[in-house]
Design an enzyme around this catalytic site. Sequence first.
Site, PDB file in Angstrom:
ATOM      1  CG  MET B   1     -43.985   5.175  18.815  1.00 47.82           C
ATOM      2  SD  MET B   1     -44.601   4.133  17.565  1.00 47.82           S
ATOM      3  CE  MET B   1     -46.113   3.562  17.982  1.00 47.82           C
ATOM      4  CB  CYS B   2     -44.020   9.487  22.985  1.00 49.32           C
ATOM      5  SG  CYS B   2     -44.406   8.972  24.491  1.00 49.32           S
ATOM      6  N   GLY B   3     -45.850  10.468  20.437  1.00 52.86           N
ATOM      7  CA  GLY B   3     -45.502  11.689  19.217  1.00 52.86           C
ATOM      8  C   GLY B   3     -45.326  13.338  20.031  1.00 52.86           C
TER       9      GLY B   3
END
Lengths: 227, 295
Positions: B1-3
């Site tokens: 995912m990662c933001g």
Amino acid sequence: MQTIDMATTPLRDLNAALQAQAKQTNQTAWEIVNPKGAHAIAVGLDAPIEVTVKGSTGYYCAGMNKQATVKVTGSAGPGVAENMMSGTVIIEGDASQYAGATGRGGLLVIKGNASSRCGISMKGIDIVVHGSIGHMSAFMAQSGNLVVLGDAGDALGDSLYEARLFVRGAVKSLGADCVEKEMRPEHIAILQDLLTRAGADAKPEEFKRYGSARTLYNFHVDNASAY
Amino acid sequence: MCGIVGLFLKNEALRPELGGLLTDMLITMTDRGPDSAGIAIYGDADAGLKMTIQSDTPAETFAGLQGALEAEIGQPVEIRVVDTHAILTLPEGSGPAVSAYMAERGIRVMGTGESMEIFKEVGLPKDVAARFGLRQMAGSHGIGHTRMATESAVTTLGAHPFSTGADQCLVHNGSLSNHNQMRRILTQKGFAPKTQNDTEVAACYISSRLAEGANLGEALEGTLTDLDGFFTFVVGTKNGFGVVRDPVACKPAVMAETDDYVAFGSEYRALANLPGIETARVWEPEPATVYFWER
């Protein structure tokens, strides 16, 4: 009118309160404030209540909706009204990816634009987008109607089954097995009804209809080596 | 995912608040990336060159480093230790010699430039932010990242942002599929990535294009043809801030612009508490479309 403030009420409590409403509830009007892009707001509802979310929502707002009317005054994140069964979902702003994905019934109205994969795998839902939609919309759509007052992005209706697609503006490209089809009186009637219910100021005659050429999902012995 | 979060200020008066705004945005993206977090922040350009270095044993490594470096290059050096990182202020032109000095001693160079400082570590974003005092930092623009690792191990060097050129940084949500081939090509060109991480290859690619004379927009445009895989990139330079998404655009992105700032978030949640967001222009960046701002 019941008001729930998401700044003070946990999401699970909010959804539990909405999901607990019976079919004969007297508490029909609900207002949700401070959504601030939270995920999964007003999901799994199953009563004829009206929920207004004051602001913008994150992933999966109004997912699996039955009977309820859910209105978002801002924009909606990915997967709004995913797998809706019945009822109405209205987004005043824009909707992100895969709005109305896999929906089986009900009406989804997006007053702004919807981005990519709008109505992907729709199975009976009606979707009316007042603005434009992004690429790969109605991919593998099986039934229902997708109405777009603006333009459609690349690969509209790729691998389409029996859903009807009505687009007023330009279509950047059609996906595999999606073709333009003749607009017959019954299609004008369906479209007029949807435009009226969605509060859209447009004439059915301005739209083009697209549908499946039905060459992809029927077995052809000539294509046997490709399967 | 990662933001991903990013903030590019148009209103100078907001500069003291940059760190605070970015910290809140970063922490909001914790559940997209709880492995590690990092931030690149562009502050005032002091005289000389800034170099951000990192050590797992900062107490021993940074003790006496100032004197040793001054002896090595024969000129004054300033050092500001921030947890596991230290910001060195070096005389112009001493970058290569100091980088070589660090390499010999196994001290990691996170980035160099006139105004950019980079801080990244393994841990929850709120803990990483507190360790480095991100909330107190001021500047003109900054980019942050919360990581959920896919293509390489959860380590300090695997965290984002990656900096592979002076005042350049890049963060990434997604995964690249042709990074091994691209790593070989870039290594031949003299832009060898230091790690096995796919994102660093993208950073090196941008640096190589900028070094060849492309502007930020052209370099970002190049990622659409030369890199294969899923990506939303946010890139910072000394004066610029850019965004590009791959043509399939599975990885989410929301942008907001007011008279005061341009902001990026993987989700609207990251932007929801910015000043004036209620009246900001909020939109989803189009697939395969380059957006960049330069001052």
